[in-house]
Design a protein around this motif. Structure first.
Motif, PDB file in Angstrom:
ATOM      1  N   LYS A  24       0.832  -1.212   0.000  1.00  0.00           N
ATOM      2  CA  LYS A  24       0.000   0.000   0.000  1.00  0.00           C
ATOM      3  C   LYS A  24       0.862   1.255   0.000  1.00  0.00           C
ATOM      4  O   LYS A  24       0.585   2.203  -0.729  1.00  0.00           O
ATOM      5  N   ARG A  25       1.879   1.250   0.820  1.00  0.00           N
ATOM      6  CA  ARG A  25       2.756   2.423   0.918  1.00  0.00           C
ATOM      7  C   ARG A  25       3.473   2.682  -0.417  1.00  0.00           C
ATOM      8  O   ARG A  25       3.565   3.821  -0.866  1.00  0.00           O
ATOM      9  N   ALA A  26       3.958   1.637  -1.048  1.00  0.00           N
ATOM     10  CA  ALA A  26       4.647   1.787  -2.329  1.00  0.00           C
ATOM     11  C   ALA A  26       3.697   2.349  -3.392  1.00  0.00           C
ATOM     12  O   ALA A  26       4.070   3.239  -4.157  1.00  0.00           O
ATOM     13  N   LEU A  27       2.477   1.865  -3.413  1.00  0.00           N
ATOM     14  CA  LEU A  27       1.495   2.369  -4.372  1.00  0.00           C
ATOM     15  C   LEU A  27       1.148   3.817  -4.078  1.00  0.00           C
ATOM     16  O   LEU A  27       1.112   4.658  -4.982  1.00  0.00           O
ATOM     17  N   ARG A  28       0.924   4.138  -2.830  1.00  0.00           N
ATOM     18  CA  ARG A  28       0.562   5.492  -2.428  1.00  0.00           C
ATOM     19  C   ARG A  28       1.650   6.503  -2.796  1.00  0.00           C
ATOM     20  O   ARG A  28       1.363   7.628  -3.185  1.00  0.00           O
ATOM     21  N   ASN A  29       2.916   6.074  -2.704  1.00  0.00           N
ATOM     22  CA  ASN A  29       4.039   6.972  -2.971  1.00  0.00           C
ATOM     23  C   ASN A  29       4.571   6.871  -4.403  1.00  0.00           C
ATOM     24  O   ASN A  29       5.649   7.380  -4.687  1.00  0.00           O
ATOM     25  N   TYR A  30       3.810   6.226  -5.269  1.00  0.00           N
ATOM     26  CA  TYR A  30       4.190   6.057  -6.674  1.00  0.00           C
ATOM     27  C   TYR A  30       5.537   5.366  -6.829  1.00  0.00           C
ATOM     28  O   TYR A  30       6.281   5.618  -7.774  1.00  0.00           O
ATOM     29  N   GLN A  31       5.870   4.467  -5.937  1.00  0.00           N
ATOM     30  CA  GLN A  31       7.121   3.714  -6.005  1.00  0.00           C
ATOM     31  C   GLN A  31       6.841   2.391  -6.721  1.00  0.00           C
ATOM     32  O   GLN A  31       6.681   1.341  -6.097  1.00  0.00           O
ATOM     33  N   VAL A  32       6.786   2.466  -8.031  1.00  0.00           N
ATOM     34  CA  VAL A  32       6.370   1.325  -8.840  1.00  0.00           C
ATOM     35  C   VAL A  32       7.332   0.151  -8.670  1.00  0.00           C
ATOM     36  O   VAL A  32       6.898  -0.996  -8.539  1.00  0.00           O
ATOM     37  N   ASP A  33       8.633   0.426  -8.650  1.00  0.00           N
ATOM     38  CA  ASP A  33       9.601  -0.668  -8.504  1.00  0.00           C
ATOM     39  C   ASP A  33       9.434  -1.375  -7.163  1.00  0.00           C
ATOM     40  O   ASP A  33       9.487  -2.606  -7.094  1.00  0.00           O
ATOM     41  N   SER A  34       9.212  -0.613  -6.098  1.00  0.00           N
ATOM     42  CA  SER A  34       9.005  -1.211  -4.774  1.00  0.00           C
ATOM     43  C   SER A  34       7.714  -2.019  -4.735  1.00  0.00           C
ATOM     44  O   SER A  34       7.657  -3.082  -4.113  1.00  0.00           O
ATOM     45  N   LEU A  35       6.685  -1.511  -5.397  1.00  0.00           N
ATOM     46  CA  LEU A  35       5.416  -2.231  -5.452  1.00  0.00           C
ATOM     47  C   LEU A  35       5.605  -3.590  -6.123  1.00  0.00           C
ATOM     48  O   LEU A  35       5.154  -4.614  -5.607  1.00  0.00           O
ATOM     49  N   PHE A  36       6.302  -3.608  -7.250  1.00  0.00           N
ATOM     50  CA  PHE A  36       6.533  -4.876  -7.943  1.00  0.00           C
ATOM     51  C   PHE A  36       7.424  -5.806  -7.127  1.00  0.00           C
ATOM     52  O   PHE A  36       7.218  -7.020  -7.127  1.00  0.00           O
ATOM     53  N   LEU A  37       8.384  -5.256  -6.422  1.00  0.00           N
ATOM     54  CA  LEU A  37       9.237  -6.071  -5.563  1.00  0.00           C
ATOM     55  C   LEU A  37       8.408  -6.754  -4.482  1.00  0.00           C
ATOM     56  O   LEU A  37       8.542  -7.961  -4.240  1.00  0.00           O
ATOM     57  N   GLU A  38       7.525  -5.979  -3.842  1.00  0.00           N
ATOM     58  CA  GLU A  38       6.674  -6.546  -2.792  1.00  0.00           C
ATOM     59  C   GLU A  38       5.709  -7.596  -3.346  1.00  0.00           C
ATOM     60  O   GLU A  38       5.530  -8.663  -2.755  1.00  0.00           O
ATOM     61  N   LEU A  39       5.076  -7.285  -4.466  1.00  0.00           N
ATOM     62  CA  LEU A  39       4.129  -8.242  -5.047  1.00  0.00           C
ATOM     63  C   LEU A  39       4.830  -9.515  -5.501  1.00  0.00           C
ATOM     64  O   LEU A  39       4.312 -10.620  -5.291  1.00  0.00           O
ATOM     65  N   ASN A  40       5.995  -9.366  -6.118  1.00  0.00           N
ATOM     66  CA  ASN A  40       6.729 -10.559  -6.553  1.00  0.00           C
ATOM     67  C   ASN A  40       7.224 -11.385  -5.376  1.00  0.00           C
ATOM     68  O   ASN A  40       7.321 -12.607  -5.479  1.00  0.00           O
ATOM     69  N   ILE A  69       0.356   3.362 -13.892  1.00  0.00           N
ATOM     70  CA  ILE A  69       0.194   3.571 -12.455  1.00  0.00           C
ATOM     71  C   ILE A  69       1.226   4.550 -11.907  1.00  0.00           C
ATOM     72  O   ILE A  69       1.221   4.851 -10.728  1.00  0.00           O
ATOM     73  N   LYS A  70       2.082   5.062 -12.783  1.00  0.00           N
ATOM     74  CA  LYS A  70       3.006   6.117 -12.368  1.00  0.00           C
ATOM     75  C   LYS A  70       2.245   7.437 -12.304  1.00  0.00           C
ATOM     76  O   LYS A  70       1.188   7.596 -12.899  1.00  0.00           O
ATOM     77  N   ASP A  71       2.787   8.382 -11.600  1.00  0.00           N
ATOM     78  CA  ASP A  71       2.162   9.693 -11.454  1.00  0.00           C
ATOM     79  C   ASP A  71       2.184  10.424 -12.801  1.00  0.00           C
ATOM     80  O   ASP A  71       3.256  10.693 -13.353  1.00  0.00           O
ATOM     81  N   TYR A  72       1.017  10.749 -13.327  1.00  0.00           N
ATOM     82  CA  TYR A  72       0.931  11.404 -14.634  1.00  0.00           C
ATOM     83  C   TYR A  72       1.616  12.770 -14.630  1.00  0.00           C
ATOM     84  O   TYR A  72       2.064  13.261 -15.657  1.00  0.00           O
ATOM     85  N   ARG A  73       1.716  13.381 -13.448  1.00  0.00           N
ATOM     86  CA  ARG A  73       2.344  14.700 -13.355  1.00  0.00           C
ATOM     87  C   ARG A  73       3.829  14.630 -13.693  1.00  0.00           C
ATOM     88  O   ARG A  73       4.386  15.573 -14.249  1.00  0.00           O
ATOM     89  N   SER A  74       4.477  13.509 -13.409  1.00  0.00           N
ATOM     90  CA  SER A  74       5.899  13.375 -13.745  1.00  0.00           C
ATOM     91  C   SER A  74       6.092  13.356 -15.257  1.00  0.00           C
ATOM     92  O   SER A  74       7.073  13.892 -15.766  1.00  0.00           O
ATOM     93  N   TRP A  75       5.154  12.747 -15.984  1.00  0.00           N
ATOM     94  CA  TRP A  75       5.230  12.754 -17.453  1.00  0.00           C
ATOM     95  C   TRP A  75       5.113  14.180 -17.987  1.00  0.00           C
ATOM     96  O   TRP A  75       5.837  14.576 -18.888  1.00  0.00           O
ATOM     97  N   LEU A  76       4.177  14.924 -17.409  1.00  0.00           N
ATOM     98  CA  LEU A  76       3.980  16.303 -17.857  1.00  0.00           C
ATOM     99  C   LEU A  76       5.176  17.175 -17.519  1.00  0.00           C
ATOM    100  O   LEU A  76       5.571  18.027 -18.315  1.00  0.00           O
ATOM    101  N   GLN A  77       5.760  16.977 -16.351  1.00  0.00           N
ATOM    102  CA  GLN A  77       6.935  17.754 -15.964  1.00  0.00           C
ATOM    103  C   GLN A  77       8.095  17.506 -16.917  1.00  0.00           C
ATOM    104  O   GLN A  77       8.838  18.429 -17.239  1.00  0.00           O
TER     105      GLN A  77
END
Length: 102
Positions: A24-40, A69-77
């Motif tokens: 949950k924390r990884a998803l909330r903080n847009y930490q996609v790599d950490s999310l995949f690490l936890e799920l795997n 699932i990444k923050d769309y704002r980072s793409w715009l920035q």
């Protein structure tokens, strides 16, 4: 796809898993790599074969759509857009209940 729908699916599948709060924390903080690490890391630790299969499908779906699932704002920035006044995905949906009550 927004974090609300990913979080809802993840909760339905992983709510009893000991690493769920880290997911949950990884998803909330847009930490996609950490999310995949936890799920795997959860693969092979589910209670039933059915849950293992659901996790495999969930991981495959997220892997295929991980850019969304990444923050769309980072793409715009990256494109030079000032996003200081932009809100995260899903913010409008939360306000719909308030508007409907009025």
């Amino acid at each position: 796809m927004d974090r609300f729908h990913v979080a809802r699916s993840m909760k339905q599948l992983m709510k009893n898993h000991p690493r769920y709060r880290y997911m949950k924390r990884a998803l909330r903080n847009y930490q996609v790599d950490s999310l995949f690490l936890e799920l795997n890391s959860a693969v092979g630790t589910m209670d039933t074969p059915e849950e293992e299969e659901k996790l495999a499908h969930f991981l495959a779906f997220l892997t295929h759509h991980q850019e969304t699932i990444k923050d769309y704002r980072s793409w715009l920035q990256e494109k030079g857009v000032d996003t200081t006044a932009y809100r995260p995905m899903g913010s409008a949906e939360a306000m719909m209940n308030q508007l409907a009550k009025r």
